[in-house]
Scaffold this motif. Sequence first.
Motif, PDB file in Angstrom:
ATOM      1  N   ASN A 362       0.936  -1.165   0.048  1.00 31.26           N
ATOM      2  CA  ASN A 362       0.053  -0.183  -0.009  1.00 31.26           C
ATOM      3  C   ASN A 362       0.864   1.269   0.058  1.00 31.26           C
ATOM      4  N   PHE A 363       1.968   1.052  -0.962  1.00 34.89           N
ATOM      5  CA  PHE A 363       2.838   2.341  -0.862  1.00 34.89           C
ATOM      6  C   PHE A 363       2.036   3.720  -1.527  1.00 34.89           C
ATOM      7  N   ASN A 364       2.406   4.676  -0.767  1.00 32.90           N
ATOM      8  CA  ASN A 364       1.770   6.095  -1.453  1.00 32.90           C
ATOM      9  C   ASN A 364       2.857   6.995  -1.492  1.00 32.90           C
ATOM     10  N   PRO A 365       3.421   7.355  -2.437  1.00 36.47           N
ATOM     11  CA  PRO A 365       4.643   8.274  -2.482  1.00 36.47           C
ATOM     12  C   PRO A 365       4.051   9.785  -2.159  1.00 36.47           C
ATOM     13  N   ASP A 366       3.080  10.191  -2.540  1.00 32.72           N
ATOM     14  CA  ASP A 366       2.531  11.439  -2.009  1.00 32.72           C
ATOM     15  C   ASP A 366       2.525  11.672  -0.555  1.00 32.72           C
ATOM     16  N   SER A 367       1.913  10.664   0.173  1.00 34.68           N
ATOM     17  CA  SER A 367       1.663  10.732   1.619  1.00 34.68           C
ATOM     18  C   SER A 367       2.887  10.709   2.396  1.00 34.68           C
ATOM     19  N   ASP A 368       3.827   9.970   1.797  1.00 32.61           N
ATOM     20  CA  ASP A 368       5.098   9.915   2.289  1.00 32.61           C
ATOM     21  C   ASP A 368       5.887  11.270   2.196  1.00 32.61           C
ATOM     22  N   ALA A 369       5.565  11.886   0.993  1.00 31.47           N
ATOM     23  CA  ALA A 369       6.492  12.949   0.941  1.00 31.47           C
ATOM     24  C   ALA A 369       6.216  14.146   1.607  1.00 31.47           C
ATOM     25  N   GLN A 370       4.494  14.225   1.850  1.00 28.16           N
ATOM     26  CA  GLN A 370       3.981  15.065   2.651  1.00 28.16           C
ATOM     27  C   GLN A 370       4.506  14.838   4.300  1.00 28.16           C
ATOM     28  N   ALA A 371       4.550  13.644   4.601  1.00 28.80           N
ATOM     29  CA  ALA A 371       4.845  13.316   6.058  1.00 28.80           C
ATOM     30  C   ALA A 371       6.305  13.552   6.214  1.00 28.80           C
ATOM     31  N   LEU A 372       6.921  13.330   5.544  1.00 27.76           N
ATOM     32  CA  LEU A 372       8.666  13.534   5.472  1.00 27.76           C
ATOM     33  C   LEU A 372       8.712  15.188   5.459  1.00 27.76           C
ATOM     34  N   ARG A 373       8.082  16.020   4.630  1.00 27.06           N
ATOM     35  CA  ARG A 373       8.067  17.635   4.777  1.00 27.06           C
ATOM     36  C   ARG A 373       7.815  18.173   6.017  1.00 27.06           C
ATOM     37  N   LYS A 374       6.545  17.448   6.637  1.00 27.65           N
ATOM     38  CA  LYS A 374       6.073  17.680   7.951  1.00 27.65           C
ATOM     39  C   LYS A 374       6.915  17.339   9.119  1.00 27.65           C
ATOM     40  N   ALA A 375       7.610  16.341   9.177  1.00 30.04           N
ATOM     41  CA  ALA A 375       8.668  16.040  10.044  1.00 30.04           C
ATOM     42  C   ALA A 375       9.906  16.830  10.168  1.00 30.04           C
ATOM     43  N   MET A 376      10.150  17.559   9.091  1.00 32.42           N
ATOM     44  CA  MET A 376      11.176  18.562   9.101  1.00 32.42           C
ATOM     45  C   MET A 376      10.729  20.119   9.203  1.00 32.42           C
ATOM     46  N   LYS A 377       9.490  20.291   9.245  1.00 29.97           N
ATOM     47  CA  LYS A 377       9.055  21.932   9.364  1.00 29.97           C
ATOM     48  C   LYS A 377       9.207  22.385  10.681  1.00 29.97           C
ATOM     49  N   GLY A 378       9.222  23.401  10.583  1.00 26.89           N
ATOM     50  CA  GLY A 378       8.973  24.348  12.166  1.00 26.89           C
ATOM     51  C   GLY A 378      10.335  23.580  12.838  1.00 26.89           C
ATOM     52  N   PHE A 379      10.066  23.957  14.239  1.00 26.24           N
ATOM     53  CA  PHE A 379      11.274  23.610  15.449  1.00 26.24           C
ATOM     54  C   PHE A 379      11.473  22.288  15.471  1.00 26.24           C
ATOM     55  N   GLY A 380      12.780  21.884  15.632  1.00 30.35           N
ATOM     56  CA  GLY A 380      12.924  20.447  15.939  1.00 30.35           C
ATOM     57  C   GLY A 380      12.729  19.528  14.689  1.00 30.35           C
ATOM     58  N   THR A 381      13.131  18.279  14.822  1.00 30.77           N
ATOM     59  CA  THR A 381      12.924  17.581  13.535  1.00 30.77           C
ATOM     60  C   THR A 381      12.321  16.237  14.134  1.00 30.77           C
ATOM     61  N   ASP A 382      11.242  15.646  13.459  1.00 28.45           N
ATOM     62  CA  ASP A 382      10.729  14.336  13.997  1.00 28.45           C
ATOM     63  C   ASP A 382      11.676  13.211  13.227  1.00 28.45           C
ATOM     64  N   GLU A 383      12.618  12.885  13.985  1.00 28.22           N
ATOM     65  CA  GLU A 383      13.554  11.896  13.565  1.00 28.22           C
ATOM     66  C   GLU A 383      12.932  10.552  13.476  1.00 28.22           C
ATOM     67  N   ASP A 384      12.033  10.275  14.437  1.00 26.18           N
ATOM     68  CA  ASP A 384      11.371   9.053  14.378  1.00 26.18           C
ATOM     69  C   ASP A 384      10.638   8.446  13.100  1.00 26.18           C
ATOM     70  N   THR A 385       9.844   9.765  12.486  1.00 22.14           N
ATOM     71  CA  THR A 385       9.052   9.439  11.425  1.00 22.14           C
ATOM     72  C   THR A 385       9.810   9.374  10.167  1.00 22.14           C
ATOM     73  N   ILE A 386      10.990  10.078  10.215  1.00 22.00           N
ATOM     74  CA  ILE A 386      11.795   9.824   8.883  1.00 22.00           C
ATOM     75  C   ILE A 386      12.547   8.750   8.870  1.00 22.00           C
ATOM     76  N   ILE A 387      12.899   8.052  10.034  1.00 21.57           N
ATOM     77  CA  ILE A 387      13.469   6.784  10.125  1.00 21.57           C
ATOM     78  C   ILE A 387      12.345   5.706   9.846  1.00 21.57           C
TER      79      ILE A 387
END
Length: 667
Positions: A362-387
């Motif tokens: 059930n791979f969805n590159p669109d939602s993965d791209a959005q999730a990665l952007r969200k993990a790096m936006k604003g203060f701090g980085t959500d490393e767990d999501t990226i990993i």
Amino acid sequence: NCVSAQGSKYRGTVVEFPDFNPSSDAEVLYNAMKGLGDDKETILELITSRSNAQRQEICAAYKSQYGKDLIGDLKYELTGKFERLTVGLMRPTAYHDAKEIKDAIEGIETDEKCLIEILASRNNKQIHDLVNAYKDAYGRDLEADIVSDTSGHFKKMLVVLLQGTREEDDVVSEDLVEQDAQDLFDAGEVQWGTDEAKFITILGNRSVTHLQMVFDKYEKIANKEIEDSIRGELSGDFEKLMLAVVQCIRSVPMYFAKRLFKAMKGLGTADNTLIRIMVSRAEIDMLDIREFFRLSYEKSLYNMIKDDTSGEYKRSLLKLCGGDDDLAGEFFPEAAQLAYKMWEVSSMARVELKGTVQPAANFNPDSDAQALRKAMKGFGTDEDTIIDIVTHRSNAQRQEILQKYKSLLGRDLMADLKSELSGSLCRLILGLMMTPAQFDAKMMRKAMEGAGTDEKALIEILTTRNNQEILAMNEAYKEAYHKNLEDSITSDTSGHFCRVLVSMVQGSREEGPADLARAKEDAKELGDAVNDESTSMETKFLSILCTRSYPHLRKVFQEFVTCTNKDVEQVIKKEISGDLKTVLIAIVRSIKNKPSYFADRLYKSMKGLGTDDRTLIRVLISRSEIDLFNIRREYKELHDVSLHESIKGDTSGVYRKALLTLCGGED
């Protein structure tokens, strides 16, 4: 050349002392322990140069001359490991086994490894002698003691082995071989759940010759070695015991070579194991153990003991070992046959390679791209999501995510990751986001830039990639660095080493199966090159090892043993030096067993002080979709610890989490 009772050659290292006089020996020992301090050197020299039977006579003479117990005096005078070793040598062999077993079951925790080693490796007579010695020394029944100290199938198999009733005839019935092989297959691989009783009956009772044929037949039926089935079907101490039994059926000296290696490698030495084996095999098969050791590991048993122990303890062990095989070139006939067989097994093994990273369902590159952007936006980085995203997608899926990130958000994902992450985690994640070819190109570049060259990285990459992977790497290198990879290698290395790398970077190695007639010719040419002083041996090795296909070279190396009575790896170690030696050995090891070669690279990256993160990252990324699962199995087999445990103990934080996800399991 001593000959043993069976008429075969004596394979021990300790022989009867020629002008033996027990009463004068007893007097020498008595004087060495008299007064203040003791003369350890005299004790060591005397005891290691007498056979076990002669030592018993010395004990008797000592008692009648001085009214004292020699073992008691030695225990009082000596200390530590040297004392344990010396006292072990003074006991009759069966009593030494009995003492080891008693210690193994008496402690707070049972030493299962000791029970397994002794009971799996002794023949019927040795088992009967052990049972009687135990009864005589401790007034107890060995079977009863083992039964009360162990449980389950492990206990049942130990009891079977304790009977000492393995069949001993060499006449083998073809039909029964076939039947046993099929029964073992049906008991494990075919049915749901495992019929352990069948394994116990067959492996515990049939003769050695019969079982060796059963194992060959099993491999044909199951398409895998019996050891692989045992690892898959059984578990815990029972699995370890059955593997030891199989290894001893295949070759007792080879089993002990492996045990000795495991006792000394890594940090710390398992001295109890080292002492037990050196004492118990010195008059049986120490010469064969040394040969197998030399065949399987990077240095001789003699040198490993020398580097790993010290003082009188070391000197005694070296006397029992009896000689340094790194100085010798030829094999004994038994070891030459084994080397030949190892290459044969290597060429027949049809190993199913498995990675640890599969494409996400059930791979969805669109939602993965959005999730990665969200993990790096604003203060701090959500490393767990990226990993979580990056390590759970295949490389092809990651390339789609890169594309979508750009087309949906107009941003460069690599640049964003680089600015948000740091250190080893950053290197790992960026490496995973590249194509395999880009990653290899980057690793080659890293190995050559800066002050020193990382020759081992260059060697590892070029010896383990196929033609397509090498050509793709060349393309990627040119695109990224606007320079030919070959030119970079030429300007960074020199001599024969440079020539080997240039040859391999062409990506034009022959492909296809072995050609037997040509393999014999190639083997003869290599053999002649070793013996001929005038020709350049390096050039001959280079021209054959760098151009022939891997399946063909397997056959060449097998034929090489027949031509020269030497193993090709031994010859390279002895005759060639420097980086050229390292690269040729890497080729030989990749051909013999590529997952095992990588397991060794990973082990070396984490043992000792500090971690070689670059190697750790490089191997885990580049093998995660190819054969990392197989590498994990080899790692556990070679080092008695899982890759997962090693990574866990050697790294930390989110970086560790990402590595463990790639590793893909505990084993």
